[in-house]
Enzyme design. Structure first.
Site, short mmCIF file in Angstrom:
data_model
loop_
_atom_site.label_atom_id
_atom_site.label_comp_id
_atom_site.label_asym_id
_atom_site.label_seq_id
_atom_site.Cartn_x
_atom_site.Cartn_y
_atom_site.Cartn_z
N SER A 34 71.19 79.21 -8.74
CA SER A 34 71.84 78.50 -7.63
C SER A 34 71.01 78.47 -6.36
CB SER A 34 73.20 79.12 -7.32
OG SER A 34 73.07 80.49 -6.99
N ASP A 324 78.13 80.88 2.09
CA ASP A 324 79.29 81.49 1.44
C ASP A 324 78.96 82.95 1.19
OD1 ASP A 324 77.65 81.52 -0.82
OD2 ASP A 324 78.66 79.85 -1.81
N HIS A 327 75.29 82.75 -0.86
CA HIS A 327 74.17 81.82 -0.67
C HIS A 327 73.84 81.59 0.81
CE1 HIS A 327 76.13 80.79 -4.56
NE2 HIS A 327 74.88 80.82 -4.97
#
Length: 349
Positions: A34, A324, A327
């Protein structure tokens, strides 16, 4: 036309040929999780998605793309810094084709890792499948550019690999009866390094010569890990030590492969020390909050728990290191990209 101009005219094709040979970086080719997934997970059946608001609220056009961020990722900024497009398209995105991918392509999948078992946790694309997609891309590139030109593109492109965090946080320390019961953490690190070596040798065989391997950040300082840390609110120093040791083993692997593979340049990007510095001195970098994320409460939310219905989401993500609970924000990604361009990636400019 003056006869004296003829020698120069004869040299023009040579100059053009030399320009092609010495082309620096014609494309950015990305593998990982991610931290670098630009939207591949939008097209597979998984809950590891971020193609909804407030993700992407600061992206070009204010649209969510599947990036786990409020805006662009570090790899997008790196692409732009090399004079390539300002965003790198996801390989599975049907709105793009080989003409776009010839200047940059992302095979990464949020939730993935070096270990195949890691991708099973959230049903995402394993590294072996990312490699399979890459080989498929190589075939398309040769059909599009021709064999010789495509081989040159593959040889001169910059390959970025960003993996490892999920192997520990989503797999080793989380799955009951899984890798944590099969290996000591040192053995598991070695297991992952073996996979990394095999992968790097595979892409080398396909033409990769300019490669960046990005280390793991101090994962014990992620907001989600702080809230579950034995010392509530502080960084989980055990996890940080594991990341540090794994990064050291990555660097040893890179040194080994640089000595064994002819014509390759593999560099290691140290995001660990940069993040640690930012987290310890956030005000120096212009951040006001380095312990929680901007989205929702910023303590445990990511993915579907980070959504536009939360009344707690911050107004200005630039004040936060994290978007978040897992990240970085676009601003932090930009800082990471700038450091990489000024240090390890400078050799490829």
């Amino acid at each position: 036309m003056s006869p004296n101009s003829l020698p120069w005219l004869l040299l023009v094709p040579l100059f053009l040929h030399l320009a092609e040979i010495t082309a620096k970086v014609p494309a950015i080719i990305i593998f990982g999780d991610s931290s670098v997934d630009t939207g591949n997970n939008n097209y597979i059946p998984t809950i590891a998605r971020s193609n909804f608001k407030p993700y992407g609220r600061d992206f070009i056009g204010g649209q969510p793309t599947g990036r786990f961020c409020n805006g662009r990722l570090a790899t997008d900024f790196i692409s732009e810094a090399f004079g390539l497009p300002p965003t790198v398209p996801a390989y599975l995105d049907p709105t793009y084709g080989i003409k776009d991918f010839a200047a940059g392509v992302c095979f990464a999948s949020a939730g993935s890792g070096y270990d195949n078992a890691t991708s099973d946790v959230l049903s995402v694309i394993p590294l072996w499948k990312e490699l399979e997609y890459f080989k498929e891309f190589c075939g398309k590139l040769k059909a599009y550019q021709g064999e010789a030109k495509a081989q040159q593109t593959l040889r001169e492109s910059l390959y970025i690999i960003s993996l490892g965090t999920n192997d520990f946080l989503e797999n080793y320390y989380t799955v009951p009866g899984g890798r944590g019961s099969q290996y000591t953490v040192e053995e598991y690190q070695d297991f992952l390094i073996g996979i990394a070596e095999g992968f790097l040798r595979e892409i080398y065989q396909s033409g990769a010569r300019k490669v960046d391997v990005t280390g793991i950040l101090p994962m014990g300082c992620l907001p989600l890990e702080r809230v579950t840390s034995p010392t509530m609110g502080a960084c989980n120093e055990l996890y940080n030590k594991v990341a540090w040791n794994f990064n050291s083993k990555l660097q040893c692997l890179i040194k080994k492969l640089n000595g064994e593979l002819h014509g390759v340049t593999i560099v290691y990007s140290d995001v660990y020390q940069l993040f640690l510095d930012v987290l310890q001195k956030p005000l120096t970098y212009g951040f006001e909050d380095a312990a929680s994320g901007c989205c929702a409460t910023g303590i445990f939310e990511m993915g579907y728990m980070c959504n536009k219905k939360s009344p707690f989401t911050c107004q200005d993500a630039n004040k936060f290191v994290f978007w978040d609970a897992f990240h970085p924000t676009e601003r932090m990604n930009h800082i990471v990209a700038d450091q990489m361009m000024n240090t390890t990636l400078a050799i490829f400019k």
